[in-house]
Scaffold this motif. Structure first.
Motif, PDB file in Angstrom:
ATOM      1  N   ILE A 334      39.020  -8.871  68.644  1.00 16.51           N
ATOM      2  CA  ILE A 334      40.020  -8.716  69.702  1.00 16.51           C
ATOM      3  C   ILE A 334      41.041  -9.853  69.633  1.00 16.51           C
ATOM      4  O   ILE A 334      42.248  -9.647  69.833  1.00 16.51           O
ATOM      5  CB  ILE A 334      39.339  -8.660  71.080  1.00 16.51           C
ATOM      6  N   GLY A 335      40.582 -11.068  69.342  1.00 15.43           N
ATOM      7  CA  GLY A 335      41.519 -12.174  69.183  1.00 15.43           C
ATOM      8  C   GLY A 335      42.501 -11.923  68.060  1.00 15.43           C
ATOM      9  O   GLY A 335      43.706 -12.200  68.202  1.00 15.43           O
ATOM     10  N   ALA A 336      42.019 -11.385  66.935  1.00 14.09           N
ATOM     11  CA  ALA A 336      42.916 -11.064  65.820  1.00 14.09           C
ATOM     12  C   ALA A 336      43.894  -9.954  66.200  1.00 14.09           C
ATOM     13  O   ALA A 336      45.079 -10.003  65.848  1.00 14.09           O
ATOM     14  CB  ALA A 336      42.091 -10.654  64.603  1.00 14.09           C
ATOM     15  N   ILE A 337      43.415  -8.960  66.925  1.00 14.65           N
ATOM     16  CA  ILE A 337      44.282  -7.847  67.331  1.00 14.65           C
ATOM     17  C   ILE A 337      45.383  -8.343  68.272  1.00 14.65           C
ATOM     18  O   ILE A 337      46.561  -7.969  68.129  1.00 14.65           O
ATOM     19  CB  ILE A 337      43.440  -6.750  68.010  1.00 14.65           C
ATOM     20  N   LEU A 338      45.031  -9.184  69.214  1.00 13.95           N
ATOM     21  CA  LEU A 338      46.016  -9.671  70.179  1.00 13.95           C
ATOM     22  C   LEU A 338      47.081 -10.530  69.496  1.00 13.95           C
ATOM     23  O   LEU A 338      48.274 -10.400  69.792  1.00 13.95           O
ATOM     24  CB  LEU A 338      45.316 -10.476  71.279  1.00 13.95           C
ATOM     25  N   GLU A 339      46.662 -11.394  68.576  1.00 15.17           N
ATOM     26  CA  GLU A 339      47.685 -12.212  67.898  1.00 15.17           C
ATOM     27  C   GLU A 339      48.589 -11.365  67.022  1.00 15.17           C
ATOM     28  O   GLU A 339      49.798 -11.610  66.946  1.00 15.17           O
ATOM     29  CB  GLU A 339      47.019 -13.307  67.068  1.00 15.17           C
ATOM     30  N   HIS A 340      48.027 -10.360  66.346  1.00 10.39           N
ATOM     31  CA  HIS A 340      48.861  -9.476  65.526  1.00 10.39           C
ATOM     32  C   HIS A 340      49.861  -8.731  66.394  1.00 10.39           C
ATOM     33  O   HIS A 340      51.047  -8.590  66.023  1.00 10.39           O
ATOM     34  CB  HIS A 340      47.973  -8.485  64.771  1.00 10.39           C
ATOM     35  N   ASP A 341      49.425  -8.275  67.540  1.00  8.71           N
ATOM     36  CA  ASP A 341      50.317  -7.534  68.431  1.00  8.71           C
ATOM     37  C   ASP A 341      51.432  -8.429  68.960  1.00  8.71           C
ATOM     38  O   ASP A 341      52.609  -8.047  68.955  1.00  8.71           O
ATOM     39  CB  ASP A 341      49.506  -6.958  69.594  1.00  8.71           C
ATOM     40  N   ILE A 342      51.083  -9.645  69.390  1.00  9.07           N
ATOM     41  CA  ILE A 342      52.104 -10.555  69.928  1.00  9.07           C
ATOM     42  C   ILE A 342      53.075 -10.989  68.837  1.00  9.07           C
ATOM     43  O   ILE A 342      54.289 -11.061  69.048  1.00  9.07           O
ATOM     44  CB  ILE A 342      51.428 -11.785  70.574  1.00  9.07           C
ATOM     45  N   SER A 343      52.565 -11.261  67.640  1.00  8.61           N
ATOM     46  CA  SER A 343      53.423 -11.718  66.548  1.00  8.61           C
ATOM     47  C   SER A 343      54.400 -10.631  66.120  1.00  8.61           C
ATOM     48  O   SER A 343      55.586 -10.896  65.902  1.00  8.61           O
ATOM     49  CB  SER A 343      52.573 -12.161  65.360  1.00  8.61           C
ATOM     50  N   THR A 344      53.901  -9.399  65.978  1.00  6.84           N
ATOM     51  CA  THR A 344      54.788  -8.313  65.557  1.00  6.84           C
ATOM     52  C   THR A 344      55.794  -7.952  66.648  1.00  6.84           C
ATOM     53  O   THR A 344      56.949  -7.644  66.349  1.00  6.84           O
ATOM     54  CB  THR A 344      53.957  -7.080  65.180  1.00  6.84           C
TER      55      THR A 344
END
Length: 356
Positions: A334-344
């Motif tokens: 979930i941490g990886a998903i959230l950072e990918h979403d915020i970065s993109t």
């Protein structure tokens, strides 16, 4: 063209951050219900059923494999603010933990072996190295401007983690003196005092010595003797090469367990530092999940080592608190998903502002 665009939109919606987070939460809830309902054996003699043990490995290994995939997706993206190497390290840690879980499951369930050290430990050790490496890169990439109370909190959590680790790794002699040994606990419950240590030729002068001779023979009941004879007559299902490998690797058990305990404490300290460093920032949500994942891994690993110590190496995995292994993998994902979403999303917003 319309069908192609529809397919791309459907695939993007299936891989959206919201969908992946929901899948992770559902997996965690299912694992928790599974552990809650079936982690208690019907009787002490039967132990946990095989289908339950297989189910625990499916939940755990599936969670780590999913976490590895989303972390590698971050590694391939050039837009990650925390850096690609951070997610490469975390992703490799999740992948190594998945491979180690598969190997450990084969050793425990298929070979019916209970080794002190197995080939799975090579991947577990590797997971600690790359996971700590990735998280250290994340900490060093952000300047730690902590206040006094934050440093005090970091020191307090570090002291607590070290104290718990020392208690888990305490030798058996310490446990007997402090009343933490299973034998000492049984003496307190039954109200019987330990038998005095026998002294003389051929007998051990120790509180853990076993009574020999006619007294031990008389103490055994007929059903117990029959069970021991049946167990000795039954051929072992463990292959000979597995037993030989266990004998070769068992001298390294103490050093490997010590590495695990030190690694758990180090991860706990790094997770606390990450939580304080990214607190209130733009990417605080993802790193809060990473910190919670590390705390969950610490809880599960310490509990597993404590139960294995209490059971004197005969502990069968699958207790309730081991569900924190599943929680840890899901929180990393979930941490990886959230950072990918915020970065993109931040990348897309910058493009839209430039276009305007």
């Amino acid at each position: 063209m319309s069908s192609t665009s529809e397919k791309s939109s459907t695939s993007s919606s299936l891989l959206s951050a919201q969908t992946l987070v929901i899948v992770g939460i559902v997996w965690a809830v299912m694992a928790l219900l599974f552990f809650l309902l079936f982690s208690v054996p019907l009787s002490a003699e039967e132990g946990l059923p095989l289908w339950y043990s297989i189910g625990t490995y499916i939940f755990e290994c599936g969670a780590y494999l999913g976490a590895a995939l989303v972390c590698f997706r971050n590694w391939q993206s050039p837009h990650m603010v925390s850096g690609r190497n951070v997610w490469l390290g975390i992703g490799l840690g999740m992948l190594f933990y998945f491979i180690g879980g598969v190997l450990f499951g084969i050793w425990e369930l298929y070979f019916e072996a209970d080794p002190d050290v197995s080939p799975a430990d090579a991947f577990y050790l590797g997971s600690y190295v790359v996971l700590i490496g990735g998280m250290v890169i994340a900490v060093t990439s952000k300047r730690l401007n902590l206040e006094i109370w934050q440093w005090a909190l970091l020191a307090g959590i570090a002291a607590f983690g070290i104290a718990v680790a020392i208690w888990v790794a305490a030798p058996e002699s310490w446990r007997l003196q402090l009343g933490m040994s299973p034998a000492a606990t049984q003496e307190v419950v039954t109200g019987s005092a330990p038998a005095p240590a026998a002294k003389g030729p051929g007998l051990e002068n120790s509180s853990n010595s076993k009574v020999t001779g006619t007294a031990a023979t008389a103490a055994k009941s007929a059903p117990e003797e029959e069970e021991e004879e049946e167990a000795a007559a039954e051929p072992s299902k463990t292959p000979t090469w597995v037993i030989a490998l266990d004998k070769q690797l068992s001298p390294y058990a103490y050093a490997i367990n010590l590495f695990y305990i030190v690694g758990d404490v180090f991860l706990l300290i790094i997770a606390t530092a990450l939580l304080l460093a990214f607190w209130g920032g733009r990417f605080s949500q993802s790193w809060r999940m990473i910190a919670a994942a590390t705390f969950s891994l610490y809880i599960a690993d310490m509990y597993f080592k404590w139960r294995d110590t209490q059971a004197e190496g005969t502990y069968q995995s699958g207790s309730l608190l081991e569900v924190f292994f599943v929680f840890s993998a899901i929180l990393f994902g979930i941490g990886a998903i959230l950072e990918h979403d915020i970065s993109t999303r931040s990348r897309q917003s910058r493009r839209s502002r430039r276009a305007a």
